[in-house]
Design a protein around this motif. Structure first.
Motif, short mmCIF file in Angstrom:
data_model
loop_
_atom_site.label_atom_id
_atom_site.label_comp_id
_atom_site.label_asym_id
_atom_site.label_seq_id
_atom_site.Cartn_x
_atom_site.Cartn_y
_atom_site.Cartn_z
N PHE A 197 0.83 -1.19 0.00
CA PHE A 197 0.00 0.00 0.00
C PHE A 197 0.87 1.24 0.00
O PHE A 197 2.06 1.19 0.31
CB PHE A 197 -0.85 0.05 1.28
N ASN A 198 0.21 2.38 -0.25
CA ASN A 198 0.84 3.67 -0.03
C ASN A 198 1.06 3.87 1.47
O ASN A 198 0.23 3.45 2.28
CB ASN A 198 -0.08 4.77 -0.57
N ARG A 199 2.16 4.49 1.84
CA ARG A 199 2.40 4.81 3.26
C ARG A 199 2.02 6.27 3.49
O ARG A 199 2.45 7.15 2.76
CB ARG A 199 3.86 4.59 3.64
N PHE A 200 1.22 6.50 4.52
CA PHE A 200 0.81 7.86 4.86
C PHE A 200 1.74 8.40 5.94
O PHE A 200 1.72 7.92 7.07
CB PHE A 200 -0.65 7.88 5.32
N ASP A 223 5.22 -3.07 9.27
CA ASP A 223 4.34 -2.57 8.22
C ASP A 223 3.91 -3.67 7.26
O ASP A 223 2.92 -3.50 6.53
CB ASP A 223 5.05 -1.46 7.43
N LEU A 224 4.63 -4.77 7.24
CA LEU A 224 4.34 -5.81 6.26
C LEU A 224 3.02 -6.53 6.53
O LEU A 224 2.34 -6.97 5.59
CB LEU A 224 5.49 -6.83 6.24
N ARG A 225 2.63 -6.66 7.78
CA ARG A 225 1.47 -7.49 8.11
C ARG A 225 0.20 -7.05 7.42
O ARG A 225 -0.58 -7.88 6.95
CB ARG A 225 1.27 -7.50 9.63
N LEU A 226 -0.05 -5.77 7.36
CA LEU A 226 -1.24 -5.26 6.69
C LEU A 226 -1.21 -5.63 5.21
O LEU A 226 -2.24 -6.01 4.62
CB LEU A 226 -1.33 -3.74 6.84
N ARG A 229 -2.07 -9.36 4.71
CA ARG A 229 -3.50 -9.65 4.84
C ARG A 229 -4.24 -9.35 3.54
O ARG A 229 -5.01 -10.17 3.04
CB ARG A 229 -4.10 -8.85 5.99
N TRP A 230 -4.02 -8.17 2.97
CA TRP A 230 -4.78 -7.80 1.79
C TRP A 230 -4.30 -8.50 0.54
O TRP A 230 -5.08 -8.74 -0.39
CB TRP A 230 -4.79 -6.28 1.63
N LEU A 231 -3.04 -8.85 0.46
CA LEU A 231 -2.59 -9.69 -0.65
C LEU A 231 -3.33 -11.02 -0.62
O LEU A 231 -3.82 -11.51 -1.65
CB LEU A 231 -1.08 -9.93 -0.56
N GLY A 232 -3.43 -11.61 0.56
CA GLY A 232 -4.12 -12.89 0.71
C GLY A 232 -5.61 -12.79 0.43
O GLY A 232 -6.21 -13.71 -0.13
N LEU A 233 -6.21 -11.68 0.82
CA LEU A 233 -7.65 -11.49 0.61
C LEU A 233 -7.99 -11.22 -0.85
O LEU A 233 -9.03 -11.66 -1.36
CB LEU A 233 -8.16 -10.34 1.48
N LEU A 234 -7.13 -10.50 -1.56
CA LEU A 234 -7.43 -10.10 -2.92
C LEU A 234 -6.98 -11.09 -3.98
O LEU A 234 -7.51 -11.10 -5.09
CB LEU A 234 -6.79 -8.74 -3.22
N ARG A 235 -6.00 -11.93 -3.66
CA ARG A 235 -5.37 -12.78 -4.66
C ARG A 235 -6.39 -13.56 -5.50
O ARG A 235 -6.25 -13.67 -6.72
CB ARG A 235 -4.40 -13.74 -3.98
N SER A 251 14.82 -11.26 3.25
CA SER A 251 14.38 -12.20 2.21
C SER A 251 13.16 -12.97 2.66
O SER A 251 12.30 -13.33 1.85
CB SER A 251 15.52 -13.15 1.86
N ASP A 252 13.04 -13.22 3.96
CA ASP A 252 11.87 -13.91 4.48
C ASP A 252 10.60 -13.11 4.22
O ASP A 252 9.53 -13.68 4.00
CB ASP A 252 12.05 -14.15 5.99
N ASP A 253 10.71 -11.79 4.23
CA ASP A 253 9.56 -10.94 3.94
C ASP A 253 9.14 -11.08 2.47
O ASP A 253 7.95 -11.06 2.15
CB ASP A 253 9.88 -9.48 4.24
N VAL A 254 10.11 -11.22 1.59
CA VAL A 254 9.82 -11.44 0.18
C VAL A 254 9.04 -12.73 0.01
O VAL A 254 8.03 -12.79 -0.71
CB VAL A 254 11.12 -11.48 -0.65
N VAL A 255 9.49 -13.78 0.69
CA VAL A 255 8.82 -15.08 0.64
C VAL A 255 7.38 -14.97 1.12
O VAL A 255 6.44 -15.47 0.47
CB VAL A 255 9.59 -16.12 1.49
N LYS A 256 7.17 -14.30 2.23
CA LYS A 256 5.83 -14.16 2.80
C LYS A 256 4.88 -13.48 1.82
O LYS A 256 3.73 -13.89 1.65
CB LYS A 256 5.89 -13.37 4.11
N ALA A 257 5.36 -12.40 1.21
CA ALA A 257 4.51 -11.64 0.29
C ALA A 257 4.10 -12.49 -0.91
O ALA A 257 2.94 -12.43 -1.36
CB ALA A 257 5.23 -10.37 -0.16
N ILE A 258 5.03 -13.28 -1.44
CA ILE A 258 4.70 -14.13 -2.59
C ILE A 258 3.72 -15.23 -2.18
O ILE A 258 2.76 -15.52 -2.89
CB ILE A 258 5.98 -14.73 -3.20
N LEU A 259 3.94 -15.82 -1.03
CA LEU A 259 3.03 -16.86 -0.55
C LEU A 259 1.62 -16.31 -0.35
O LEU A 259 0.63 -17.01 -0.57
CB LEU A 259 3.55 -17.47 0.75
#
Length: 330
Positions: A197-200, A223-226, A229-235, A251-259
């Motif tokens: 997302f955009n960061r405010f 900041d990644l958790r939000l 959630r929405w990547l998983g909801l929208l995919r 790198s673990d954050d990259v993995v999480k986002a792709i999963l």
């Protein structure tokens, strides 16, 4: 091992992208990003205030605050404060294309429909392969409703879409009333992708000078958790490409986002903190994780833990809230 992914019609060698940042202002940094494995370059934004003239921005800003703060006129940057002017931006875009041969994603940023959206065409003519449209606005007045904000976004998207043929990704805020409903509406408007997302950036109050001043904090892993959630909801709800932006530090954050469902994962703070070479380390970490967990392609990873595919869908919904509230113990 196949790390390739498709994003905004571009076939990329891997799903990791250097997000919009001042690194593109230095061609040496751009080359270092390429050497580290960046499959494309995302440029930072050109702002509506630059393109329409500071006089327009001044009038809007002063009209909003003139009865509240005498210092309101000092908040907007001067024309010379922007990193790249409009002409310099196009020159830099073309230079990056020539020097690297990589796809370049240009960026526009505004909060009202206006003549600034016409500049998307010039970006396309300068060689941009796609546009990241960043609409940063908050409903700060009682007269502005949630649907008003969504309609404003749709009007901006339609204006940009009518000017270009290249793909468009919209960088969304997480503060809309229904992000999923809005995503569906944007898909109908022929948008090609979403960036979540955009960061405010929040203001800071200086208790010594009694001033409200702008303040920049780089993103953190929290900041990644939000985004997850929405990547998983929208995919599984939209066919749009999804890009994760914010909170990617390791790198673990990259993995999480792709999963969760990301087609691409953008990182900025890690590169600003550690330099362009950090990109190679993040990419190496992704490869190592895939080897250890026997994934031979990013495609097989993508969305493996989205809402519809994970073993516990409640983790994305209210059940997660209820369980989380019971975890804390003195």
């Amino acid at each position: 091992m196949n790390l390739t992914t498709t994003y905004l019609g571009l076939k990329l060698a891997n799903p990791l992208l250097p997000g919009a940042s001042p690194l593109v202002d230095n061609m040496d940094s751009v080359r270092r990003l390429q050497d580290a494995g960046a499959p494309a370059i995302v440029m930072h934004s050109l702002y509506a205030e630059q393109l329409e003239g500071n006089a327009v921005a001044f009038d809007r800003h002063l009209g909003r605050w003139q009865d509240s703060f005498a210092e309101a006129t000092t908040m907007f940057p001067e024309t010379g404060d922007y990193r790249l002017g409009p002409d310099e931006y196009l020159e830099r875009l073309g230079c990056i294309k020539r020097v690297t041969g990589l796809p370049v994603i240009a960026s526009l940023n505004g909060n009202q429909p206006g003549s600034w959206t016409d500049y998307a065409k010039l970006m396309e003519q300068a060689g941009a392969d796609a546009i990241e449209l960043n609409t940063y606005f908050l409903a700060t007045q009682m007269s502005v409703s949630g649907p008003d904000l969504e309609q404003r976004l749709m009007d901006i998207v339609r204006a940009v879409r009518s000017n270009v043929r290249i793909p468009i990704a919209v960088k969304l805020s997480s503060f809309y009333t229904s992000v999923a409903h809005l995503a569906g509406g944007l898909e109908k408007e022929k948008v090609d992708g979403l960036v979540l997302f955009n960061r405010f950036f929040q203001p800071e109050i200086d208790t010594e000078t009694l001033e409200v001043r702008p303040h920049l904090d780089l993103s953190t892993a929290e900041d990644l958790r939000l985004r997850l959630r929405w990547l998983g909801l929208l995919r599984d709800q939209v066919k749009l490409n999804l890009s994760c932006s914010g909170g990617v530090q390791r790198s673990d954050d990259v993995v999480k986002a792709i999963l969760a469902g990301a087609d691409t994962v953008q990182t900025v703070a890690a590169l600003l903190r550690h330099g362009p070479g950090e990109f190679a380390r993040l990419l190496a970490g992704l490869r190592q994780w895939m080897e250890e967990h026997e994934y031979d392609s990013v495609t097989k990873m993508r969305g493996a833990l989205s809402l519809k595919r994970c073993a516990d869908p409640e983790a994305y919904e209210r059940g997660n809230y209820l369980r989380s509230m019971q975890l804390w113990r003195e």
